[in-house]
Scaffold this motif. Structure first.
Motif, PDB file in Angstrom:
ATOM      1  N   VAL A  81       2.931  -4.895  -0.816  1.00 19.39           N
ATOM      2  CA  VAL A  81       2.836  -3.852  -0.036  1.00 19.39           C
ATOM      3  C   VAL A  81       1.229  -3.510   0.599  1.00 19.39           C
ATOM      4  CG1 VAL A  81       2.224  -0.933  -0.637  1.00 19.39           C
ATOM      5  CG2 VAL A  81       4.145  -2.431  -1.870  1.00 19.39           C
ATOM      6  N   ILE A  82       1.132  -3.734   1.690  1.00 20.58           N
ATOM      7  CA  ILE A  82      -0.517  -3.295   2.617  1.00 20.58           C
ATOM      8  C   ILE A  82      -0.234  -1.640   2.754  1.00 20.58           C
ATOM      9  CG2 ILE A  82      -1.501  -3.163   4.707  1.00 20.58           C
ATOM     10  CD1 ILE A  82       0.004  -5.992   4.832  1.00 20.58           C
ATOM     11  N   ALA A  83      -1.306  -0.937   2.028  1.00 18.53           N
ATOM     12  CA  ALA A  83      -1.599   0.109   2.370  1.00 18.53           C
ATOM     13  C   ALA A  83      -2.924   0.782   2.830  1.00 18.53           C
ATOM     14  CB  ALA A  83      -2.129   0.618   0.798  1.00 18.53           C
ATOM     15  N   MET A  84      -2.827   1.685   4.198  1.00 22.15           N
ATOM     16  CA  MET A  84      -4.095   1.411   4.820  1.00 22.15           C
ATOM     17  C   MET A  84      -4.401   3.182   4.933  1.00 22.15           C
ATOM     18  SD  MET A  84      -1.371  -0.192   8.485  1.00 22.15           S
ATOM     19  CE  MET A  84      -0.843   1.445   8.251  1.00 22.15           C
ATOM     20  N   SER A  85      -5.575   3.417   5.182  1.00 22.85           N
ATOM     21  CA  SER A  85      -6.235   4.671   5.043  1.00 22.85           C
ATOM     22  C   SER A  85      -7.464   4.950   6.159  1.00 22.85           C
ATOM     23  CB  SER A  85      -6.029   5.179   4.160  1.00 22.85           C
ATOM     24  OG  SER A  85      -6.398   6.691   4.178  1.00 22.85           O
ATOM     25  N   GLY A  86      -6.896   5.934   6.452  1.00 23.27           N
ATOM     26  CA  GLY A  86      -8.699   6.198   7.291  1.00 23.27           C
ATOM     27  C   GLY A  86      -9.424   7.253   7.295  1.00 23.27           C
ATOM     28  N   ASN A  95     -10.778   8.489  -2.558  1.00 24.55           N
ATOM     29  CA  ASN A  95     -11.129   7.347  -2.158  1.00 24.55           C
ATOM     30  C   ASN A  95      -9.436   6.680  -2.126  1.00 24.55           C
ATOM     31  OD1 ASN A  95     -10.853   3.947  -2.062  1.00 24.55           O
ATOM     32  ND2 ASN A  95     -12.870   3.734  -2.651  1.00 24.55           N
ATOM     33  N   SER A  96      -8.914   6.860  -1.370  1.00 25.87           N
ATOM     34  CA  SER A  96      -7.336   6.746  -1.484  1.00 25.87           C
ATOM     35  C   SER A  96      -7.117   5.383  -1.504  1.00 25.87           C
ATOM     36  CB  SER A  96      -5.926   7.352   0.169  1.00 25.87           C
ATOM     37  OG  SER A  96      -7.439   7.017   1.023  1.00 25.87           O
ATOM     38  N   LEU A  97      -7.728   4.650  -0.350  1.00 23.86           N
ATOM     39  CA  LEU A  97      -7.526   2.633  -0.544  1.00 23.86           C
ATOM     40  C   LEU A  97      -7.498   2.095  -2.676  1.00 23.86           C
ATOM     41  CD1 LEU A  97      -9.452   1.343   2.434  1.00 23.86           C
ATOM     42  CD2 LEU A  97      -6.448   1.600   1.969  1.00 23.86           C
ATOM     43  N   ARG A  98      -9.113   3.256  -2.987  1.00 21.32           N
ATOM     44  CA  ARG A  98      -9.034   2.298  -4.308  1.00 21.32           C
ATOM     45  C   ARG A  98      -7.368   3.162  -5.294  1.00 21.32           C
ATOM     46  NH1 ARG A  98      -9.523  -0.366  -8.309  1.00 21.32           N
ATOM     47  NH2 ARG A  98     -10.491   0.325  -9.951  1.00 21.32           N
ATOM     48  N   SER A  99      -7.154   4.366  -4.913  1.00 19.61           N
ATOM     49  CA  SER A  99      -5.737   4.636  -6.089  1.00 19.61           C
ATOM     50  C   SER A  99      -4.995   4.439  -5.613  1.00 19.61           C
ATOM     51  CB  SER A  99      -5.656   6.220  -4.780  1.00 19.61           C
ATOM     52  OG  SER A  99      -6.938   7.220  -5.396  1.00 19.61           O
ATOM     53  N   ALA A 100      -4.277   3.602  -4.445  1.00 23.94           N
ATOM     54  CA  ALA A 100      -3.670   2.934  -4.162  1.00 23.94           C
ATOM     55  C   ALA A 100      -3.628   1.200  -4.797  1.00 23.94           C
ATOM     56  CB  ALA A 100      -3.317   2.233  -2.183  1.00 23.94           C
ATOM     57  N   GLU A 101      -4.935   0.944  -4.301  1.00 26.76           N
ATOM     58  CA  GLU A 101      -5.397  -0.670  -5.618  1.00 26.76           C
ATOM     59  C   GLU A 101      -4.534  -0.641  -7.080  1.00 26.76           C
ATOM     60  OE1 GLU A 101      -9.162  -1.891  -5.309  1.00 26.76           O
ATOM     61  OE2 GLU A 101      -8.839  -1.729  -2.660  1.00 26.76           O
ATOM     62  N   MET A 102      -4.801   0.830  -7.528  1.00 21.98           N
ATOM     63  CA  MET A 102      -4.620   1.377  -9.246  1.00 21.98           C
ATOM     64  C   MET A 102      -3.086   1.152  -9.443  1.00 21.98           C
ATOM     65  SD  MET A 102      -8.118   4.069  -9.611  1.00 21.98           S
ATOM     66  CE  MET A 102      -7.200   4.321 -11.084  1.00 21.98           C
ATOM     67  N   LEU A 103      -2.700   2.033  -7.776  1.00 21.70           N
ATOM     68  CA  LEU A 103      -1.366   2.053  -8.426  1.00 21.70           C
ATOM     69  C   LEU A 103      -0.529   0.542  -8.249  1.00 21.70           C
ATOM     70  CD1 LEU A 103      -0.655   5.111  -7.080  1.00 21.70           C
ATOM     71  CD2 LEU A 103      -0.769   4.934  -9.185  1.00 21.70           C
TER      72      LEU A 103
END
Length: 141
Positions: A81-86, A95-103
């Motif tokens: 999974v690649i998660a992207m956010s602006g 920090n949505s990207l950090r949350s995506a990493e944690m998930l």
């Protein structure tokens, strides 16, 4: 994966322009692309089919990327999974990207990004499971 097998990617992003650019880059890199306008549509697709890679925006109406990453990890644990956010205007401290990493997102990518940034994310996401495909492609040209 052999050269004759097509690597497939599901791209979920509510921004038509970003989705178009990401999909065109992936197609130019030799991947088969399926588009979803939001996280809910992507989950419906994932219930019927498993791509080789999921690329998702985080902030989307009707099922955001955090929910999509969570669904993928629970139901398709080996799917890269690649998660992207602006980021979010409404939640600037989140920090949505950090949350995506944690998930469990394999790679995160901050918007805006360059072709080189996206190529690196693609390589990092697919390089672990599709080394033959990655080694045969020039991604950042």
């Amino acid at each position: 994966m052999t050269e004759s097998e097509m690597c497939t990617v599901l791209v979920a992003d509510d921004d038509v322009g970003v989705r178009f650019i990401v999909c065109e880059f992936l197609k130019a890199a030799g991947l088969e692309v399926v588009e979803a306008r939001n996280g809910a549509a992507a989950v419906e697709m994932l219930q019927e089919w498993t791509p080789d890679l999921l690329v998702t925006d985080i902030f989307m109406p009707d099922g955001d990327g955090i929910e999509l990453v969570r669904y993928a990890r629970k139901n398709l644990p080996f799917l890269p999974v690649i998660a992207m956010s602006g980021g979010s205007v409404l939640l600037p401290e989140f920090n949505s990207l950090r949350s995506a990493e944690m998930l469990g997102a394999t790679v995160t990518l901050a918007k805006p990004f360059t072709r080189k940034d996206f190529a690196a994310a693609l390589y990092n996401a697919l390089g672990r499971t599709h080394t033959g495909w990655v080694s045969s492609r020039r991604l950042a040209g």
